[in-house]
Design an enzyme around this catalytic site. Sequence first.
Site, PDB file in Angstrom:
ATOM      1  N   HIS A   7       0.845  -1.209   0.000  1.00 47.76           N
ATOM      2  CA  HIS A   7       0.000   0.000   0.000  1.00 47.76           C
ATOM      3  C   HIS A   7       0.877   1.254   0.000  1.00 47.76           C
ATOM      4  O   HIS A   7       0.578   2.225  -0.694  1.00 47.76           O
ATOM      5  CB  HIS A   7      -0.947  -0.021   1.203  1.00 47.76           C
ATOM      6  CG  HIS A   7      -1.915  -1.166   1.150  1.00 47.76           C
ATOM      7  ND1 HIS A   7      -2.964  -1.227   0.253  1.00 47.76           N
ATOM      8  CD2 HIS A   7      -1.957  -2.335   1.842  1.00 47.76           C
ATOM      9  CE1 HIS A   7      -3.614  -2.354   0.405  1.00 47.76           C
ATOM     10  NE2 HIS A   7      -3.037  -3.046   1.373  1.00 47.76           N
ATOM     11  N   GLU A  49     -12.827  -4.405   0.154  1.00 50.05           N
ATOM     12  CA  GLU A  49     -11.428  -4.816   0.364  1.00 50.05           C
ATOM     13  C   GLU A  49     -11.408  -6.179   1.048  1.00 50.05           C
ATOM     14  O   GLU A  49     -12.017  -6.343   2.111  1.00 50.05           O
ATOM     15  CB  GLU A  49     -10.705  -3.769   1.215  1.00 50.05           C
ATOM     16  CG  GLU A  49      -9.304  -4.173   1.658  1.00 50.05           C
ATOM     17  CD  GLU A  49      -8.405  -4.600   0.490  1.00 50.05           C
ATOM     18  OE1 GLU A  49      -8.371  -3.896  -0.536  1.00 50.05           O
ATOM     19  OE2 GLU A  49      -7.785  -5.665   0.602  1.00 50.05           O
ATOM     20  N   GLU A 101      -8.327   0.159  -9.064  1.00 49.50           N
ATOM     21  CA  GLU A 101      -6.940   0.248  -9.549  1.00 49.50           C
ATOM     22  C   GLU A 101      -6.436  -1.193  -9.537  1.00 49.50           C
ATOM     23  O   GLU A 101      -5.974  -1.704  -8.522  1.00 49.50           O
ATOM     24  CB  GLU A 101      -6.116   1.135  -8.621  1.00 49.50           C
ATOM     25  CG  GLU A 101      -4.799   1.563  -9.240  1.00 49.50           C
ATOM     26  CD  GLU A 101      -3.782   0.448  -9.214  1.00 49.50           C
ATOM     27  OE1 GLU A 101      -2.928   0.474  -8.319  1.00 49.50           O
ATOM     28  OE2 GLU A 101      -3.829  -0.464 -10.073  1.00 49.50           O
ATOM     29  N   GLU A 118      -1.589 -10.809 -12.176  1.00 50.82           N
ATOM     30  CA  GLU A 118      -2.367 -10.919 -10.941  1.00 50.82           C
ATOM     31  C   GLU A 118      -3.830 -11.206 -11.287  1.00 50.82           C
ATOM     32  O   GLU A 118      -4.576 -11.688 -10.454  1.00 50.82           O
ATOM     33  CB  GLU A 118      -2.372  -9.636 -10.094  1.00 50.82           C
ATOM     34  CG  GLU A 118      -1.164  -9.383  -9.257  1.00 50.82           C
ATOM     35  CD  GLU A 118      -1.314  -8.090  -8.469  1.00 50.82           C
ATOM     36  OE1 GLU A 118      -0.302  -7.422  -8.275  1.00 50.82           O
ATOM     37  OE2 GLU A 118      -2.426  -7.724  -8.056  1.00 50.82           O
ATOM     38  N   ARG A 140       0.368   7.613 -10.315  1.00 51.23           N
ATOM     39  CA  ARG A 140      -0.818   6.743 -10.225  1.00 51.23           C
ATOM     40  C   ARG A 140      -1.888   7.400  -9.369  1.00 51.23           C
ATOM     41  O   ARG A 140      -3.038   7.569  -9.767  1.00 51.23           O
ATOM     42  CB  ARG A 140      -0.387   5.399  -9.631  1.00 51.23           C
ATOM     43  CG  ARG A 140      -1.473   4.539  -9.015  1.00 51.23           C
ATOM     44  CD  ARG A 140      -0.855   3.563  -8.005  1.00 51.23           C
ATOM     45  NE  ARG A 140      -1.847   2.714  -7.397  1.00 51.23           N
ATOM     46  CZ  ARG A 140      -2.490   3.011  -6.257  1.00 51.23           C
ATOM     47  NH1 ARG A 140      -2.243   4.153  -5.635  1.00 51.23           N
ATOM     48  NH2 ARG A 140      -3.377   2.172  -5.766  1.00 51.23           N
TER      49      ARG A 140
HETATM   50  N1  LIG Z   1      -2.023  -4.691  -8.690  1.00 53.96           N
HETATM   51  C1  LIG Z   1      -2.742  -3.564  -8.556  1.00 53.96           C
HETATM   52  N2  LIG Z   1      -2.694  -2.581  -9.362  1.00 53.96           N
HETATM   53  N3  LIG Z   1      -3.599  -3.446  -7.570  1.00 53.96           N
HETATM   54  C2  LIG Z   1      -3.708  -4.462  -6.662  1.00 53.96           C
HETATM   55  C3  LIG Z   1      -4.607  -3.908  -5.607  1.00 53.96           C
HETATM   56  C4  LIG Z   1      -5.049  -4.787  -4.774  1.00 53.96           C
HETATM   57  C5  LIG Z   1      -5.917  -4.360  -3.625  1.00 53.96           C
HETATM   58  O1  LIG Z   1      -7.230  -4.811  -3.887  1.00 53.96           O
HETATM   59  C6  LIG Z   1      -7.559  -5.895  -3.039  1.00 53.96           C
HETATM   60  N4  LIG Z   1      -8.223  -6.882  -3.876  1.00 53.96           N
HETATM   61  C7  LIG Z   1      -7.714  -7.532  -4.955  1.00 53.96           C
HETATM   62  N5  LIG Z   1      -8.639  -8.362  -5.474  1.00 53.96           N
HETATM   63  C8  LIG Z   1      -9.763  -8.211  -4.717  1.00 53.96           C
HETATM   64  C9  LIG Z   1     -11.074  -8.784  -4.748  1.00 53.96           C
HETATM   65  N6  LIG Z   1     -11.402  -9.685  -5.679  1.00 53.96           N
HETATM   66  N7  LIG Z   1     -11.975  -8.385  -3.826  1.00 53.96           N
HETATM   67  C10 LIG Z   1     -11.641  -7.464  -2.892  1.00 53.96           C
HETATM   68  N8  LIG Z   1     -10.413  -6.892  -2.787  1.00 53.96           N
HETATM   69  C11 LIG Z   1      -9.498  -7.265  -3.704  1.00 53.96           C
HETATM   70  C12 LIG Z   1      -6.240  -6.381  -2.468  1.00 53.96           C
HETATM   71  O2  LIG Z   1      -6.427  -6.963  -1.197  1.00 53.96           O
HETATM   72  C13 LIG Z   1      -5.451  -5.093  -2.390  1.00 53.96           C
HETATM   73  O3  LIG Z   1      -5.761  -4.350  -1.231  1.00 53.96           O
END
Ligand SMILES: N=C(N)NC/C=C/[C@H]1O[C@@H](n2cnc3c(N)ncnc32)[C@H](O)[C@@H]1O
Length: 405
Positions: free
Chosen positions: A84, A140, A183, A192, A93
């Site tokens: 973070h 989140e 994002e 990812e 960004r």
């Molecule tokens: N790689 C970049 N740019 N950003 C990654 C950003 C990832 C953030 O989004 C949350 N996140 C990722 N996928 C999900 C989901 N399906 N549901 C809820 N939260 C999620 C992760 O826990 C990180 O805090």
Amino acid sequence: PRHYVASYNFIASGSDQLGFTSGDALLVHAKPSSEWWWAELRGVKGYVPASYLCQTGDAGEEDEIEDPWQDEEYFGSYSTLRLHLEMLSDRSRTETYRRVVVSNRASLRNKAVMDLGCGTGIISLFCAQLAQPSVVYAVEASAMAEYTRQLVRQNGCEEVIRVLQGRGEDIQLPGKVDVLVSEWMGNCLVFEFMVESVLSARDRWLREGGVMWPSSAALALAPCQAHDYFAEKMAFWERPYGLDFTPLQPLAQQEFFTKPKFSHVMEPSDCLASPRHVISLNMYTLQIKDLEEITGQFDFPVETSGTFHGFTAWFAVYFESLDAGGTTVELNTGPNSEPTHWKQTLFMLDQPVSLNTGSSVTGTIVLRRNPVWRRHMSVTLSWNISGDADNWCPQSGTKTFPMWR
Ligand SMILES: N=C(N)NC/C=C/[C@H]1O[C@@H](n2cnc3c(N)ncnc32)[C@H](O)[C@@H]1O
């Protein structure tokens, strides 16, 4: 990987299945589901029916089914501040998302917004602080959500922002939203594969006519020279301390040039041709199944004679205005833009090729999602150098790079 023995014969019926005979000893690498496992027999890998196998050695102790999304590890990595802090420290960004909110502040009034994967909640806080949406659902999945709630209270936004801890795929919202902001971009845009979660949230929660932020995305590519990286990893072995270490160069190629180099900083002058968008994603029409294999074509007229060490890739995303005719905001992670934490991604060829102006590099790029490890993919670059008659170097090639499995 674990050893299993086949209790029955199995005739493979799909190209990705692995056939075997009763008594064969298989090596099980992954268990993406309870029915089909990813196994290896005499060097060949493929899906096998789990019910046909039984474990050798310590039978009975059933090892856990491995999660193909690796969510425990993935969300675990976002429950600490490290990532973070990296994302928040990326001014290009973060300021871009703020600019999107500010330039749409009037139209955001009384709108319902979903911020998918809100992390510390920065985008949601921008919405609540700089505009007047009716509600922002800050979703989140990681343990960070608990702190995000505190940040919302600490900044007096608890009237507008509702933090929901859980995966976007699982949470329930009281109603649809007008704007879905996230994002989600990873290296080479999709690594990812968080984009799948965004599309799933779009299909479940974005109202008809609602807006996606980003609205579209593009993967950019350019053939480039990478003298410094090549010198550091390959030329180094020519004459270290006056000795000939070149027998190590095949090892160096395997170790350093098999996978892409993340966080590569390419100088604009390293480009041997004008960069091109080779893949474009429309976030309104893109379907999750389209993510399995994404193909782009390219044709680069060489503008600068030099050494073609490889290709460099980066991405740009676009945020359309909520007002018809309003300006679109762009976040570009390329060498001619403000640096970002993504930097660029370098794909090194096995052998550098000298290129002269007048020739062109044409070919394709294919992003293939890993059928087992759903956050991973491979990138296959195939190229052809044409129009350079006097060049004796290999005129075409193809190379597949794992990211990372
Ligand atoms: N790689 C970049 N740019 N950003 C990654 C950003 C990832 C953030 O989004 C949350 N996140 C990722 N996928 C999900 C989901 N399906 N549901 C809820 N939260 C999620 C992760 O826990 C990180 O805090």
